[in-house]
Design a protein around this motif. Structure first.
Motif, PDB file in Angstrom:
ATOM      1  N   LYS A 143       0.837  -1.207   0.000  1.00  0.00           N
ATOM      2  CA  LYS A 143       0.000   0.000   0.000  1.00  0.00           C
ATOM      3  C   LYS A 143       0.869   1.253   0.000  1.00  0.00           C
ATOM      4  CE  LYS A 143      -3.586  -2.305   2.690  1.00  0.00           C
ATOM      5  NZ  LYS A 143      -4.225  -2.374   4.017  1.00  0.00           N
ATOM      6  N   ALA A 144       1.967   1.203   0.744  1.00  0.00           N
ATOM      7  CA  ALA A 144       2.887   2.340   0.764  1.00  0.00           C
ATOM      8  C   ALA A 144       3.421   2.618  -0.640  1.00  0.00           C
ATOM      9  CB  ALA A 144       4.039   2.056   1.726  1.00  0.00           C
ATOM     10  N   CYS A 145       3.750   1.570  -1.367  1.00  0.00           N
ATOM     11  CA  CYS A 145       4.245   1.738  -2.740  1.00  0.00           C
ATOM     12  C   CYS A 145       3.135   2.252  -3.653  1.00  0.00           C
ATOM     13  CB  CYS A 145       4.787   0.413  -3.272  1.00  0.00           C
ATOM     14  SG  CYS A 145       6.282  -0.171  -2.441  1.00  0.00           S
ATOM     15  N   ASN A 146       1.907   1.760  -3.452  1.00  0.00           N
ATOM     16  CA  ASN A 146       0.793   2.208  -4.285  1.00  0.00           C
ATOM     17  C   ASN A 146       0.539   3.700  -4.168  1.00  0.00           C
ATOM     18  OD1 ASN A 146      -1.169  -0.823  -3.886  1.00  0.00           O
ATOM     19  ND2 ASN A 146       0.055  -0.152  -5.624  1.00  0.00           N
ATOM     20  N   CYS A 147       0.935   4.279  -3.050  1.00  0.00           N
ATOM     21  CA  CYS A 147       0.714   5.710  -2.843  1.00  0.00           C
ATOM     22  C   CYS A 147       1.693   6.579  -3.627  1.00  0.00           C
ATOM     23  CB  CYS A 147       0.806   6.044  -1.348  1.00  0.00           C
ATOM     24  SG  CYS A 147      -0.587   5.409  -0.378  1.00  0.00           S
ATOM     25  N   ARG A 148       2.591   5.965  -4.381  1.00  0.00           N
ATOM     26  CA  ARG A 148       3.557   6.713  -5.194  1.00  0.00           C
ATOM     27  C   ARG A 148       3.390   6.312  -6.656  1.00  0.00           C
ATOM     28  NH1 ARG A 148       9.088   7.368  -1.673  1.00  0.00           N
ATOM     29  NH2 ARG A 148       8.067   7.912   0.297  1.00  0.00           N
ATOM     30  N   LEU A 149       3.227   7.300  -7.492  1.00  0.00           N
ATOM     31  CA  LEU A 149       2.949   7.070  -8.908  1.00  0.00           C
ATOM     32  C   LEU A 149       4.009   6.225  -9.586  1.00  0.00           C
ATOM     33  CD1 LEU A 149       1.277   7.673 -11.467  1.00  0.00           C
ATOM     34  CD2 LEU A 149       2.593   9.786 -11.729  1.00  0.00           C
TER      35      LEU A 149
END
Length: 344
Positions: free
Chosen positions: A190-196
């Motif tokens: 989820k943390a990675c998903n928050c970055r384009l």
């Protein structure tokens, strides 16, 4: 090193895992956001009329807040982000439409993933998200998104690979099964998903990087050897793997730092005005509807589909004035309740 095959995945369950992995690998490219569109978004400067990475990331954080509020599962969040990125990489979207688009992506994902009893109503999501649009606007936008994505909404995502890799590792390892914490791995995803930037990564590669870094943290040689077999079977080359592994490592390091704005897991809070509270009853379902946006204010889809398309429409569409005190009884306090930067 030998290939990951029947010799290593002996038994019926092992063969099924291998078959599922091959199916995911075959499907993943179909559900990748268009790289050209993502690159254009990354290069877009911030101004009032263009969609820049910061606005996209903020909308993903809003999606995280919605899934958290309604108790939706991680799969709903990840799928909603996938639908959002695929659509944004295909269309030129104005910032004023992004709120409506985000709500639609959440609802579309929830209807695919969640049990029927757990799917929030459109009216509830409108009120909680404060997207300033009507149910009619949501319906029209859902149709646009579905058509542009050719109704292929049930995507193969990094979460699918993460769960499958995790199962394969547990099938092989002789170590304790609780050694790999799936909840922790999901939170990192989820943390990675928050970055384009991570929308450009292949789901199979992103999931493998997360597991590889966790295995290194645990100093487990056995886990690393199993993941190396998975990497070889998935035909992930070293250059690609180490490039994304470095980016994921940097992202997780920033997430772990004290400076990172992490969610504090405070209870979600309703904020209402004094006048509204005086008239408040047991339910908010009797609240008058927001003014309907004219049907004429629709999107202009005349642009060529070979390039990013322009979703321009009348100023009245999806941009109605803020609701009055009585028109929107409940206001969700995003400053307190949003899990914006990264999920827990």
């Amino acid at each position: 090193m030998k290939d990951l095959g029947a010799e290593h995945l002996a038994g019926r369950e092992g063969v099924q895992l291998l078959g599922l992995l091959n199916l995911y690998l075959e499907r993943e490219q179909r559900f990748q956001p268009r790289e050209k569109g993502l690159s254009l978004m990354e290069a877009t400067p911030e101004n009032d009329n263009t969609l820049c990475p910061r606005l996209r990331n903020a909308k993903v954080e809003d999606l995280r807040s919605l899934t958290n509020f309604f108790g939706s599962c991680t799969e709903t969040f990840v799928l909603a982000v996938n639908i959002l990125d695929r659509f944004l990489a295909l269309m030129k979207v104005k910032p004023k439409h992004l709120s409506c688009i985000g709500v639609c992506c959440f609802l579309l994902a929830a209807r695919i993933v969640e049990e029927e009893c757990n799917i929030p109503s459109t009216h509830d999501v409108i009120r909680i998200s404060q997207c300033k649009c009507t149910a009619s606007d949501i319906k029209r936008m859902e149709k646009i998104i579905s058509e542009k994505l050719h109704y292929e909404l049930e995507a193969t995502t990094a979460l699918n690979f993460l769960h499958l890799y995790h199962t394969i590792v547990l099938y092989h390892t002789s170590e304790r099964k609780e050694i790999l914490n799936l909840d922790k791995l999901e939170a990192q995803l989820k943390a990675c998903n928050c970055r384009l930037v991570f929308s450009k990564a292949k789901p199979s590669v992103l999931a493998l990087c997360l597991l590889n870094l966790e295995a290194e943290t645990l100093k487990s040689v056995e886990l690393l050897e199993i993941l190396l077999l998975v990497k070889k079977h998935s035909k992930i080359n070293d250059t690609e793997f180490f490039y994304w592994r470095e980016l994921v490592s940097k992202c997780l390091a920033e997430y772990s730092s004290p400076e990172c704005c992490k969610p504090d897991l405070k209870k979600l809070v309703w904020i209402v005005s004094r006048r509204t509270a005086q008239n408040l009853h047991n339910s908010y379902y009797s609240v008058p509807e927001l003014p309907t946006i004219p049907e004429g204010g629709c999107f202009d889809e005349s642009e060529s589909e070979d390039s990013c398309e322009d979703m321009s429409c009348g100023e009245e569409s999806l941009s109605s004035s803020p609701p009055s005190d009585q028109e929107c009884t409940f206001f969700f306090n995003f400053k307190v309740a949003q899990t914006l930067c990264f999920p827990s």
